[in-house]
Design a protein around this motif. Sequence first.
Motif, mmCIF file in Angstrom:
data_model
loop_
_atom_site.group_PDB
_atom_site.id
_atom_site.type_symbol
_atom_site.label_atom_id
_atom_site.label_comp_id
_atom_site.label_asym_id
_atom_site.label_seq_id
_atom_site.Cartn_x
_atom_site.Cartn_y
_atom_site.Cartn_z
ATOM 1 N N ALA A 1 3.109 -34.399 -16.549
ATOM 2 C CA ALA A 1 3.215 -35.870 -16.636
ATOM 3 C C ALA A 1 3.174 -36.428 -15.224
ATOM 4 C CB ALA A 1 4.500 -36.270 -17.344
ATOM 5 N N PHE A 2 2.091 -37.166 -14.899
ATOM 6 C CA PHE A 2 1.939 -37.776 -13.580
ATOM 7 C C PHE A 2 2.405 -39.234 -13.625
ATOM 8 C CE2 PHE A 2 -0.875 -34.203 -13.215
ATOM 9 C CZ PHE A 2 -0.849 -33.847 -11.868
ATOM 10 N N GLY B 1 3.655 -46.047 -10.722
ATOM 11 C CA GLY B 1 4.058 -46.764 -11.927
ATOM 12 C C GLY B 1 3.127 -46.566 -13.099
ATOM 13 N N THR B 2 1.969 -45.969 -12.890
ATOM 14 C CA THR B 2 1.024 -45.680 -13.967
ATOM 15 C C THR B 2 1.217 -44.229 -14.428
ATOM 16 O OG1 THR B 2 -0.586 -47.252 -13.083
ATOM 17 C CG2 THR B 2 -1.389 -45.576 -14.638
ATOM 18 N N SER B 3 1.372 -44.029 -15.730
ATOM 19 C CA SER B 3 1.638 -42.689 -16.266
ATOM 20 C C SER B 3 0.365 -42.085 -16.862
ATOM 21 C CB SER B 3 2.727 -42.742 -17.339
ATOM 22 O OG SER B 3 3.952 -43.187 -16.775
ATOM 23 N N ALA C 1 -9.230 -37.431 -15.204
ATOM 24 C CA ALA C 1 -8.410 -38.350 -15.987
ATOM 25 C C ALA C 1 -7.810 -39.449 -15.112
ATOM 26 C CB ALA C 1 -7.301 -37.568 -16.693
ATOM 27 N N ILE C 2 -7.358 -39.084 -13.923
ATOM 28 C CA ILE C 2 -6.755 -40.083 -13.029
ATOM 29 C C ILE C 2 -7.811 -41.077 -12.547
ATOM 30 C CG2 ILE C 2 -5.647 -40.403 -10.793
ATOM 31 C CD1 ILE C 2 -4.188 -37.759 -11.249
ATOM 32 N N ASN C 3 -8.983 -40.579 -12.158
ATOM 33 C CA ASN C 3 -10.038 -41.483 -11.696
ATOM 34 C C ASN C 3 -10.533 -42.379 -12.818
ATOM 35 O OD1 ASN C 3 -10.004 -40.532 -9.048
ATOM 36 N ND2 ASN C 3 -11.444 -38.872 -9.490
ATOM 37 N N ALA C 4 -10.555 -41.839 -14.057
ATOM 38 C CA ALA C 4 -11.001 -42.636 -15.205
ATOM 39 C C ALA C 4 -10.021 -43.766 -15.511
ATOM 40 C CB ALA C 4 -11.180 -41.734 -16.435
ATOM 41 N N ILE D 1 -6.444 -46.240 -5.868
ATOM 42 C CA ILE D 1 -6.065 -44.827 -5.878
ATOM 43 C C ILE D 1 -7.224 -43.984 -6.397
ATOM 44 C CG2 ILE D 1 -4.446 -43.102 -6.740
ATOM 45 C CD1 ILE D 1 -3.201 -45.133 -4.848
ATOM 46 N N SER D 2 -7.519 -42.917 -5.692
ATOM 47 C CA SER D 2 -8.522 -41.954 -6.136
ATOM 48 C C SER D 2 -8.034 -40.550 -5.824
ATOM 49 C CB SER D 2 -9.867 -42.210 -5.443
ATOM 50 O OG SER D 2 -9.728 -42.039 -4.039
ATOM 51 N N VAL D 3 -8.623 -39.554 -6.487
ATOM 52 C CA VAL D 3 -8.215 -38.182 -6.262
ATOM 53 C C VAL D 3 -9.440 -37.291 -6.294
ATOM 54 C CG1 VAL D 3 -7.717 -37.806 -8.715
ATOM 55 C CG2 VAL D 3 -6.656 -36.330 -6.989
ATOM 56 N N ASN D 4 -9.446 -36.273 -5.479
ATOM 57 C CA ASN D 4 -10.552 -35.326 -5.396
ATOM 58 C C ASN D 4 -10.018 -33.915 -5.667
ATOM 59 O OD1 ASN D 4 -13.249 -34.354 -4.561
ATOM 60 N ND2 ASN D 4 -12.113 -33.492 -2.820
#
Length: 509
Positions: A222-223, A227-229, A251-254, A260-263
């Motif tokens: 669970a990320f 504040g976004t889960s 999922a996070i980028n979508a 916020i972005s993740v690679n």
Amino acid sequence: MSSILTNNSAMVALQTLKSVNSSLQDTQSQISTGKKVESASDNSAVWAISKVMESDVKGFQGIQESLSLGESTVAVALNASETVTDLLNDIKGRIVSAQEDNVDREKIQADIDALRDQIGAVVGAAQFNGLNLVQGTEDVNVLSSLDRSNNGDVTAENITVNRQDLTTQEGSLGTGTTTNLSANITASSATISSAAVRNDGAAVPTAADIGLTGDFSADSLAFNIGGTSITFAAGELSATAADAAQSIADAINAAQIEGISVNNNAGTLEFASTRDFEQTTISVTQGGASAGTLSATSVDLDQRAESFTLAATNVNEGDGYQISLSGGVVATYVASGGETMEDVAKGLKAAIDADGDADIRTLVNQNSSGEWVLNIATSGSTNETATIVANANDGDGDAVVTGGLAGLDGIDVSTSEGADKALENIETLIQNSIDAAASFGSVQGRIETQSEFIGALVDSFKSGIGSLVDADLEETSARLQALQVQQQLATQSLSIANQAPQNILALFR
């Protein structure tokens, strides 16, 4: 013994008559002048005291005129600052309207320009007898009292009226300095990066943020990202750490979390942020079989902006602070008397925003130590290099103090970026004008109170002088009648005394 050569009775009667005539003359003088002490010969001590008090009365009457002039001058300045406040509130209303995308910003900007010109006209016309208290920084003294000490020394007391500069004058540093104040402003970095930042504040890519190793096929994650889960139930992730990391990154980028972005870098989640003024905390909770291993369960992404921290120290009139950016933006703020680091920080922000560079954004806040911090971010294609200059003016008078409404000329709501900056800065300008009005209102009340006191003091002095030198006309009138009777009797007595030698003639008949 009787003598025709010496008439003692006549001499006594003559002296009595002279004394009565002298007293009668003094009494008649008191009635005609109304004073019992007309000159120093009447009573030197009382006459001297009365003359000193009369001199003080003349002085205080002059002070009343000075206070009246000062009160009128301050009243003009107060009216001007209140009018400026109202006009700034009108500008704020236009700026709020410009926050919408479906408005004609050009017409709104035209209204703002007209209101700004009106503010300039009000500030320029706010003078009384040539003295304008809403321009410049030099304080004005209003003579308020004359204090006399026991030894007779007289000192003048003044009410100081602090000018409140409501001009749009941009500040400029003086050529000479007595103190280098560069240590008062500290930058987190001299380079303001245009790239996204990592948890260590560096540009991406850099070292891993959260690394995944092992089998995550039976794990739940669970990320919480600012504040976004985003959750993953057991069985939703691949057994391979790299594949699991890719699923998490996708999922996070979508989710399109703002800024916020993740690679996925071979099983390492590298988070990045383009949020200018907001630190973002990313945490992850692991459940299920918990067979996989996470290198960290919480990381912080720093704000993209670099911070310029101003030391909590006193600010003196003439202290100048300047931040120059390599892209051409130069912000200068020169403090006037009584200002604080809050004024310096907000003044630098307004100067940067007034430059009109859409890629540069600023924010002023306080850190946990109570120090004021100016944050600067850029969204341009290249980094910005900041240069700091801070000096105390050497008193040569060539430093130009920043006006209280500096930055007003740079308000431009024709773009959404300009409208955002204008909304932030207009509050500072409104507060400056409110502070000016409050200052003038306070000093006007003090001048009015002092003027009333001086008026009552003059009346008391006049009454005191009267009790010392004025004649009691009821008593003097009664004394006049008594002296007139004594004069008649003394004249009669002298006449009788002059008749005494005639009695000697009878002895020779």
